[in-house]
Scaffold this motif. Structure first.
Motif, PDB file in Angstrom:
ATOM      1  N   MET A   1     -54.407  16.684  35.077  1.00  0.00           N
ATOM      2  CA  MET A   1     -53.737  17.030  33.723  1.00  0.00           C
ATOM      3  C   MET A   1     -53.912  15.649  32.857  1.00  0.00           C
ATOM      4  N   PHE A   2     -53.883  15.946  31.566  1.00  0.00           N
ATOM      5  CA  PHE A   2     -54.153  14.824  30.516  1.00  0.00           C
ATOM      6  C   PHE A   2     -53.113  14.975  29.617  1.00  0.00           C
ATOM      7  N   ILE A   3     -53.168  13.708  28.747  1.00  0.00           N
ATOM      8  CA  ILE A   3     -52.317  13.760  27.569  1.00  0.00           C
ATOM      9  C   ILE A   3     -53.562  13.945  26.562  1.00  0.00           C
ATOM     10  N   SER A   4     -53.439  14.943  25.585  1.00  0.00           N
ATOM     11  CA  SER A   4     -54.406  15.280  24.798  1.00  0.00           C
ATOM     12  C   SER A   4     -54.150  15.523  23.309  1.00  0.00           C
ATOM     13  N   SER A   5     -55.037  15.184  22.649  1.00  0.00           N
ATOM     14  CA  SER A   5     -54.821  15.575  21.090  1.00  0.00           C
ATOM     15  C   SER A   5     -56.076  16.601  20.525  1.00  0.00           C
ATOM     16  N   ILE A   6     -55.734  17.216  19.785  1.00  0.00           N
ATOM     17  CA  ILE A   6     -56.664  18.493  19.347  1.00  0.00           C
ATOM     18  C   ILE A   6     -56.907  18.499  17.791  1.00  0.00           C
ATOM     19  N   ILE A   7     -58.170  18.529  17.261  1.00  0.00           N
ATOM     20  CA  ILE A   7     -58.244  18.640  15.834  1.00  0.00           C
ATOM     21  C   ILE A   7     -58.851  20.113  15.613  1.00  0.00           C
ATOM     22  N   ILE A   8     -58.004  20.772  14.640  1.00  0.00           N
ATOM     23  CA  ILE A   8     -58.247  22.321  14.343  1.00  0.00           C
ATOM     24  C   ILE A   8     -58.634  22.192  12.971  1.00  0.00           C
ATOM     25  N   ASP A   9     -59.606  22.983  12.607  1.00  0.00           N
ATOM     26  CA  ASP A   9     -60.147  22.978  11.206  1.00  0.00           C
ATOM     27  C   ASP A   9     -59.198  23.890  10.452  1.00  0.00           C
ATOM     28  N   SER A  10     -59.510  24.179   9.285  1.00  0.00           N
ATOM     29  CA  SER A  10     -58.795  25.043   8.355  1.00  0.00           C
ATOM     30  C   SER A  10     -58.851  26.432   8.674  1.00  0.00           C
ATOM     31  N   LYS A  11     -59.937  26.723   9.473  1.00  0.00           N
ATOM     32  CA  LYS A  11     -60.056  28.335   9.689  1.00  0.00           C
ATOM     33  C   LYS A  11     -59.086  28.516  11.086  1.00  0.00           C
ATOM     34  N   GLY A  12     -58.644  27.526  11.742  1.00  0.00           N
ATOM     35  CA  GLY A  12     -57.886  27.574  13.151  1.00  0.00           C
ATOM     36  C   GLY A  12     -58.802  27.500  14.142  1.00  0.00           C
ATOM     37  N   ASN A  13     -60.255  27.214  14.106  1.00  0.00           N
ATOM     38  CA  ASN A  13     -61.060  26.677  15.034  1.00  0.00           C
ATOM     39  C   ASN A  13     -60.910  25.327  15.564  1.00  0.00           C
ATOM     40  N   GLU A  14     -60.948  25.276  17.117  1.00  0.00           N
ATOM     41  CA  GLU A  14     -60.754  23.824  17.531  1.00  0.00           C
ATOM     42  C   GLU A  14     -62.092  23.088  17.377  1.00  0.00           C
ATOM     43  N   VAL A  15     -62.239  22.018  16.835  1.00  0.00           N
ATOM     44  CA  VAL A  15     -63.351  21.370  16.545  1.00  0.00           C
ATOM     45  C   VAL A  15     -63.362  19.752  17.208  1.00  0.00           C
ATOM     46  N   GLY A  16     -62.374  19.673  18.123  1.00  0.00           N
ATOM     47  CA  GLY A  16     -62.352  18.321  18.827  1.00  0.00           C
ATOM     48  C   GLY A  16     -61.135  18.130  19.700  1.00  0.00           C
ATOM     49  N   VAL A  17     -61.261  17.815  20.904  1.00  0.00           N
ATOM     50  CA  VAL A  17     -60.262  17.566  21.773  1.00  0.00           C
ATOM     51  C   VAL A  17     -60.258  16.187  22.374  1.00  0.00           C
ATOM     52  N   TYR A  18     -59.404  15.303  22.437  1.00  0.00           N
ATOM     53  CA  TYR A  18     -59.434  13.859  23.023  1.00  0.00           C
ATOM     54  C   TYR A  18     -58.486  13.946  24.039  1.00  0.00           C
ATOM     55  N   ASP A  19     -58.836  13.304  25.244  1.00  0.00           N
ATOM     56  CA  ASP A  19     -57.822  12.839  26.222  1.00  0.00           C
ATOM     57  C   ASP A  19     -57.650  11.417  26.281  1.00  0.00           C
ATOM     58  N   LYS A  20     -56.583  10.941  26.512  1.00  0.00           N
ATOM     59  CA  LYS A  20     -56.040   9.496  26.188  1.00  0.00           C
ATOM     60  C   LYS A  20     -56.559   8.980  27.386  1.00  0.00           C
ATOM     61  N   SER A  21     -57.170   7.824  26.861  1.00  0.00           N
ATOM     62  CA  SER A  21     -58.044   6.749  28.041  1.00  0.00           C
ATOM     63  C   SER A  21     -57.143   5.722  28.589  1.00  0.00           C
ATOM     64  N   HIS A  22     -56.207   5.196  27.850  1.00  0.00           N
ATOM     65  CA  HIS A  22     -55.616   3.965  28.333  1.00  0.00           C
ATOM     66  C   HIS A  22     -53.949   4.409  28.604  1.00  0.00           C
ATOM     67  N   LEU A  23     -53.437   4.524  29.755  1.00  0.00           N
ATOM     68  CA  LEU A  23     -52.355   5.142  30.139  1.00  0.00           C
ATOM     69  C   LEU A  23     -51.352   3.876  30.175  1.00  0.00           C
ATOM     70  N   PHE A  24     -50.104   4.013  29.996  1.00  0.00           N
ATOM     71  CA  PHE A  24     -49.078   3.183  30.478  1.00  0.00           C
ATOM     72  C   PHE A  24     -48.824   3.362  31.982  1.00  0.00           C
ATOM     73  N   GLN A  25     -48.161   2.399  32.661  1.00  0.00           N
ATOM     74  CA  GLN A  25     -48.195   2.604  34.255  1.00  0.00           C
ATOM     75  C   GLN A  25     -47.552   3.960  34.467  1.00  0.00           C
TER      76      GLN A  25
END
Length: 63
Positions: A1-25
């Motif tokens: 399971m990841f903490i993620s951020s998603i970028i969606i374009d103006s047409k509703g398409n997913e163009v990027g997904v990023y999973d957090k790299s530096h986690l707090f304890q």
């Protein structure tokens, strides 16, 4: 399971997904990390993604 951020374009398409790299304890107890950097191109812009604590580890030039 990841903490993620998603970028969606103006047409509703997913163009990027990023999973957090530096986690707090406390996050390390529940989530996994992914060291893959994500840079997408959207409408002529190069967009890098970071979440919260990750920003403190970025070594980038913004202009």
């Amino acid at each position: 399971m990841f903490i993620s951020s998603i970028i969606i374009d103006s047409k509703g398409n997913e163009v990027g997904v990023y999973d957090k790299s530096h986690l707090f304890q406390t996050e390390k107890e529940m989530f996994s990390t992914n060291n893959e950097q994500v840079i997408i191109k959207l409408k002529g812009w190069n967009i890098g993604m970071a979440i919260c604590y990750d920003a403190g580890f970025l070594n980038i030039l913004v202009f």
